[in-house]
Scaffold this motif. Structure first.
Motif, short mmCIF file in Angstrom:
data_model
loop_
_atom_site.label_atom_id
_atom_site.label_comp_id
_atom_site.label_asym_id
_atom_site.label_seq_id
_atom_site.Cartn_x
_atom_site.Cartn_y
_atom_site.Cartn_z
N GLN A 239 0.95 3.87 -3.15
CA GLN A 239 0.45 5.23 -3.00
C GLN A 239 1.53 6.26 -3.28
O GLN A 239 1.28 7.31 -3.89
CB GLN A 239 -0.15 5.42 -1.61
CG GLN A 239 -1.43 4.65 -1.36
CD GLN A 239 -2.52 5.01 -2.37
OE1 GLN A 239 -2.67 6.16 -2.77
NE2 GLN A 239 -3.30 4.01 -2.77
N ASP B 26 0.81 -1.22 0.00
CA ASP B 26 0.00 0.00 0.00
C ASP B 26 0.85 1.27 0.00
O ASP B 26 0.61 2.19 -0.80
CB ASP B 26 -0.94 0.01 1.21
CG ASP B 26 -1.98 -1.10 1.14
OD1 ASP B 26 -2.14 -1.67 0.04
OD2 ASP B 26 -2.61 -1.40 2.16
N TYR B 27 1.81 1.36 0.90
CA TYR B 27 2.63 2.56 1.03
C TYR B 27 3.41 2.81 -0.25
O TYR B 27 3.48 3.93 -0.77
CB TYR B 27 3.54 2.41 2.24
CG TYR B 27 4.37 3.62 2.60
CD1 TYR B 27 4.04 4.89 2.15
CD2 TYR B 27 5.50 3.48 3.41
CE1 TYR B 27 4.80 6.00 2.48
CE2 TYR B 27 6.27 4.58 3.76
CZ TYR B 27 5.92 5.83 3.27
OH TYR B 27 6.69 6.93 3.60
N LYS C 9 1.97 6.50 -7.00
CA LYS C 9 0.86 7.22 -7.63
C LYS C 9 1.03 8.73 -7.45
O LYS C 9 0.75 9.51 -8.36
CB LYS C 9 -0.48 6.77 -7.04
CG LYS C 9 -0.86 5.34 -7.39
CD LYS C 9 -1.03 5.13 -8.90
CE LYS C 9 -2.30 5.76 -9.42
NZ LYS C 9 -2.52 5.45 -10.87
N GLU C 10 1.52 9.14 -6.28
CA GLU C 10 1.76 10.57 -6.05
C GLU C 10 2.83 11.10 -6.98
O GLU C 10 2.81 12.28 -7.36
CB GLU C 10 2.16 10.79 -4.59
CG GLU C 10 1.04 10.54 -3.59
CD GLU C 10 1.51 10.61 -2.16
OE1 GLU C 10 2.71 10.90 -1.94
OE2 GLU C 10 0.69 10.36 -1.25
#
Length: 199
Positions: A110, A106-107, A113-114
Motif C-alpha cells: 500500500q 500489505d503495508y 502504491k501511494e
C-alpha cells in the motif's frame, strides 16, 4: 568509430526501447567490503541496489551507480527508503522491517502504491520473493550471506527494465537459479545460532 563509441555506453538499445540491467541484493551482513565489491564487479550492470543490512562499519563504496537503504542492523547516514527511477520505472526501495514484512506484504504494498511505484525492492527476511500485483512488481533478492527458507543458497537478482523481469542468481556460482523450484532446494538445515542476530 561511431559504432565503437556507441558500444561503450552501458545503456543497451534494443528495438522497442532502452534496456537497463539492475543488480538487486540485500542482507550482506558480515560479508567484508572487499568481498562485496568483488561480487558487485563480477556483475557488470547499469545500477546496483542494496536493500539494507550491509557490512558492519559501512563506509561508502567506490561506485557511482550504487544505491543503499538502511537495514535494522545498519548505522550512519543511510536513508530508510529511496525512490529512484530507471528507464521510466519508479522503484521503491526499503529494507522491510519498518513495514512488518515478516508477517505480510500489505503495508509495504500500500505504501508503494501511494508512491506510484512500479517496482518494490526489499530485504530483511533473507528469503527470495517475486510477485506482481496489479502491475506492481515486488522483489526480495534473498540474502547474499545468510539465506533462509527452503532455498538454502545465498542469492541476488538482476532486473531487466525492458523485459520487466528479474533473474535470480546464486552468489557462489554466479549462475542463474530458481529459488522457487522445490527441486532446486536442498534439504532444510538447522541454522547456526548466530544467524538469529542478523535479521
Amino acid at each position: 568509430h561511431d559504432k565503437q563509441i556507441f558500444l561503450t555506453f552501458r545503456v543497451r538499445i534494443y528495438s522497442g526501447g532502452i534496456s537497463m540491467k539492475i543488480m538487486i541484493l540485500s542482507d550482506s551482513h558480515a560479508m567484508s567490503k572487499s568481498d562485496l565489491l568483488k561480487l558487485l564487479k563480477a556483475n557488470p550492470v547499469d545500477y546496483y541496489i542494496h536493500c539494507g543490512d550491509i557490512f558492519i562499519g559501512y563506509d561508502n563504496l567506490p561506485l557511482n551507480n550504487f544505491y543503499l537503504v538502511r537495514g535494522n542492523n545498519d548505522y550512519g547516514n543511510i536513508p530508510n527508503e529511496i525512490c529512484p527511477s530507471f528507464d521510466n520505472l519508479k522503484f521503491f526501495v526499503t529494507h522491510g522491517h519498518l513495514y512488518d514484512v515478516d508477517y505480510n506484504m500489505d503495508y509495504l504494498y500500500q505504501s508503494a502504491k501511494e508512491k506510484k511505484a512500479d517496482v518494490i525492492c526489499y530485504g530483511h527476511t533473507h528469503r527470495p520473493y517475486y510477485d506482481e500485483i496489479d502491475g506492481t512488481i515486488i522483489i526480495n533478492p534473498g540474502s547474499v550471506s545468510y539465506p533462509r527458507g527452503q532455498y538454502r543458497f545465498p542469492t541476488y537478482c538482476i532486473f531487466d527494465t525492458k523485459e520487466k523481469k528479474a533473474t535470480f542468481y546464486q552468489v557462489k556460482t554466479l549462475e542463474p537459479c530458481d529459488p522457487f523450484n522445490q527441486n532446486q532446494s536442498n534439504k532444510r538445515k538447522k541454522e547456526p545460532f548466530f544467524k538469529k542476530w542478523f535479521k
